[in-house]
Design a protein around this motif. Sequence first.
Motif, PDB file in Angstrom:
ATOM      1  N   ILE A  97       3.590  40.796   0.003  1.00 49.10           N
ATOM      2  CA  ILE A  97       2.416  41.431  -0.760  1.00 49.10           C
ATOM      3  C   ILE A  97       1.677  41.802   0.610  1.00 49.10           C
ATOM      4  O   ILE A  97       1.000  41.012   1.234  1.00 49.10           O
ATOM      5  CB  ILE A  97       1.788  40.581  -1.437  1.00 49.10           C
ATOM      6  CG1 ILE A  97       2.514  40.106  -2.731  1.00 49.10           C
ATOM      7  CG2 ILE A  97       0.408  41.462  -2.207  1.00 49.10           C
ATOM      8  CD1 ILE A  97       1.909  39.013  -3.490  1.00 49.10           C
ATOM      9  N   PRO A  98       1.707  43.207   0.783  1.00 48.80           N
ATOM     10  CA  PRO A  98       0.873  43.731   1.890  1.00 48.80           C
ATOM     11  C   PRO A  98      -0.518  43.204   1.758  1.00 48.80           C
ATOM     12  O   PRO A  98      -1.245  43.144   0.661  1.00 48.80           O
ATOM     13  CB  PRO A  98       0.939  45.198   2.168  1.00 48.80           C
ATOM     14  CG  PRO A  98       2.162  45.486   1.358  1.00 48.80           C
ATOM     15  CD  PRO A  98       2.448  44.361   0.445  1.00 48.80           C
ATOM     16  N   TRP A  99      -1.426  42.945   2.874  1.00 53.66           N
ATOM     17  CA  TRP A  99      -2.815  42.301   2.807  1.00 53.66           C
ATOM     18  C   TRP A  99      -3.637  43.400   2.039  1.00 53.66           C
ATOM     19  O   TRP A  99      -4.511  43.182   1.637  1.00 53.66           O
ATOM     20  CB  TRP A  99      -3.289  42.077   4.199  1.00 53.66           C
ATOM     21  CG  TRP A  99      -2.767  40.739   4.691  1.00 53.66           C
ATOM     22  CD1 TRP A  99      -1.960  40.629   5.767  1.00 53.66           C
ATOM     23  CD2 TRP A  99      -2.799  39.357   4.321  1.00 53.66           C
ATOM     24  NE1 TRP A  99      -1.714  39.472   5.890  1.00 53.66           N
ATOM     25  CE2 TRP A  99      -2.246  38.585   5.002  1.00 53.66           C
ATOM     26  CE3 TRP A  99      -3.643  38.797   3.133  1.00 53.66           C
ATOM     27  CZ2 TRP A  99      -2.014  37.213   4.587  1.00 53.66           C
ATOM     28  CZ3 TRP A  99      -3.492  37.619   2.846  1.00 53.66           C
ATOM     29  CH2 TRP A  99      -2.886  36.637   3.624  1.00 53.66           C
ATOM     30  N   ARG A 100      -3.382  44.695   2.426  1.00 52.63           N
ATOM     31  CA  ARG A 100      -4.062  45.830   2.023  1.00 52.63           C
ATOM     32  C   ARG A 100      -4.166  45.957   0.348  1.00 52.63           C
ATOM     33  O   ARG A 100      -4.668  46.771  -0.065  1.00 52.63           O
ATOM     34  CB  ARG A 100      -4.087  47.187   2.737  1.00 52.63           C
ATOM     35  CG  ARG A 100      -2.451  47.643   2.320  1.00 52.63           C
ATOM     36  CD  ARG A 100      -2.222  48.906   3.188  1.00 52.63           C
ATOM     37  NE  ARG A 100      -0.859  49.360   3.178  1.00 52.63           N
ATOM     38  CZ  ARG A 100       0.074  48.900   3.655  1.00 52.63           C
ATOM     39  NH1 ARG A 100       0.191  47.838   4.782  1.00 52.63           N
ATOM     40  NH2 ARG A 100       1.511  49.175   3.517  1.00 52.63           N
ATOM     41  N   ASP A 101      -2.817  45.435  -0.089  1.00 57.03           N
ATOM     42  CA  ASP A 101      -2.577  45.556  -1.525  1.00 57.03           C
ATOM     43  C   ASP A 101      -3.307  44.374  -2.346  1.00 57.03           C
ATOM     44  O   ASP A 101      -3.283  44.509  -3.476  1.00 57.03           O
ATOM     45  CB  ASP A 101      -1.053  45.753  -1.911  1.00 57.03           C
ATOM     46  CG  ASP A 101      -0.374  46.817  -1.204  1.00 57.03           C
ATOM     47  OD1 ASP A 101      -1.142  47.870  -1.137  1.00 57.03           O
ATOM     48  OD2 ASP A 101       0.738  46.733  -1.520  1.00 57.03           O
ATOM     49  N   ILE A 102      -3.831  43.502  -1.523  1.00 60.99           N
ATOM     50  CA  ILE A 102      -4.372  42.466  -2.299  1.00 60.99           C
ATOM     51  C   ILE A 102      -5.954  42.597  -2.482  1.00 60.99           C
ATOM     52  O   ILE A 102      -6.768  42.912  -1.502  1.00 60.99           O
ATOM     53  CB  ILE A 102      -4.331  41.055  -1.406  1.00 60.99           C
ATOM     54  CG1 ILE A 102      -2.828  40.774  -1.380  1.00 60.99           C
ATOM     55  CG2 ILE A 102      -5.276  39.990  -2.197  1.00 60.99           C
ATOM     56  CD1 ILE A 102      -2.502  39.584  -0.471  1.00 60.99           C
ATOM     57  N   ILE A 103      -6.497  42.749  -3.887  1.00 56.97           N
ATOM     58  CA  ILE A 103      -7.708  43.230  -3.712  1.00 56.97           C
ATOM     59  C   ILE A 103      -8.634  42.069  -4.427  1.00 56.97           C
ATOM     60  O   ILE A 103      -9.839  42.191  -4.500  1.00 56.97           O
ATOM     61  CB  ILE A 103      -7.914  44.244  -5.070  1.00 56.97           C
ATOM     62  CG1 ILE A 103      -7.369  43.831  -6.574  1.00 56.97           C
ATOM     63  CG2 ILE A 103      -7.342  45.571  -4.689  1.00 56.97           C
ATOM     64  CD1 ILE A 103      -7.622  44.872  -7.657  1.00 56.97           C
ATOM     65  N   GLY A 104      -8.144  40.906  -4.530  1.00 55.28           N
ATOM     66  CA  GLY A 104      -9.129  39.650  -4.896  1.00 55.28           C
ATOM     67  C   GLY A 104      -8.259  38.411  -4.732  1.00 55.28           C
ATOM     68  O   GLY A 104      -6.926  38.405  -4.916  1.00 55.28           O
ATOM     69  N   LEU A 105      -9.165  37.392  -4.411  1.00 56.77           N
ATOM     70  CA  LEU A 105      -8.418  36.032  -4.113  1.00 56.77           C
ATOM     71  C   LEU A 105      -9.452  35.151  -5.068  1.00 56.77           C
ATOM     72  O   LEU A 105     -10.707  35.467  -5.153  1.00 56.77           O
ATOM     73  CB  LEU A 105      -8.325  35.375  -2.849  1.00 56.77           C
ATOM     74  CG  LEU A 105      -7.536  36.085  -2.075  1.00 56.77           C
ATOM     75  CD1 LEU A 105      -7.482  35.416  -0.387  1.00 56.77           C
ATOM     76  CD2 LEU A 105      -5.931  35.818  -2.452  1.00 56.77           C
TER      77      LEU A 105
END
Length: 160
Positions: A97-105
Motif C-alpha cells: 500500500i503506497p504511503w500516498r494512498d493511505i489517508i488515515g491511521l
Amino acid sequence: MNAPAGPFPPGPHGLVPTFKLGMVQATALLLGGFLCGTALAYLLVEVTGGHMTAAELWSCLSAAVVASVVVPALPPHYRVELNDNCLVLRGGGRREIPWRDIIGLEIRKTVGIRTVFVQVSGGRWIPLRAPMSFLDRGFDNKAKVLTDWWGVRRGGPEDV
C-alpha cells in the motif's frame, strides 16, 4: 513479543522495521480461540440434546493445546513491513500500500485489544495484524513509529 525484526527506529534507506506477533501472543490467541470454540461446540451439543462425553471433551481440549504449541512454532505468517515507498502486508500473499494512498491511521480497541487500522484512498479500512496491544507493553511506541513513518512519507518517496 510483537518485536520489530529490524532496528527501532530505522534510518532512511536502512533496514526497515517489521512487526509480527510474538510466540506468546500467537499461542495465547490461538489457545483462547480453540478453547472458546470447544466450549461453544460443547454448548451447542448440549442445547441440541446431544451429549459429549468427558473423553470427547478431553480430546477436543488436547487438540487445542497441541495446536496452540505447534502453530506458533511455524514460520511467522503475518507481518507488517515499513519501507520508504509503501506499507507491506505479508501473510497469505504480499500486499503493498503506497504511503500516498493511505489517508488515515486509527487505533481501535476490540475486546480490550488495541490494533492499528489503515484507511486507504478508496475509503476502505484495513486492520493490521501487528502490532497489537495484547501482551505487548511496547505497542504504543510501535504504533507511534508506524504513524511517524506515514506522516513523513505520505507525500511520496521524494519527500523523504
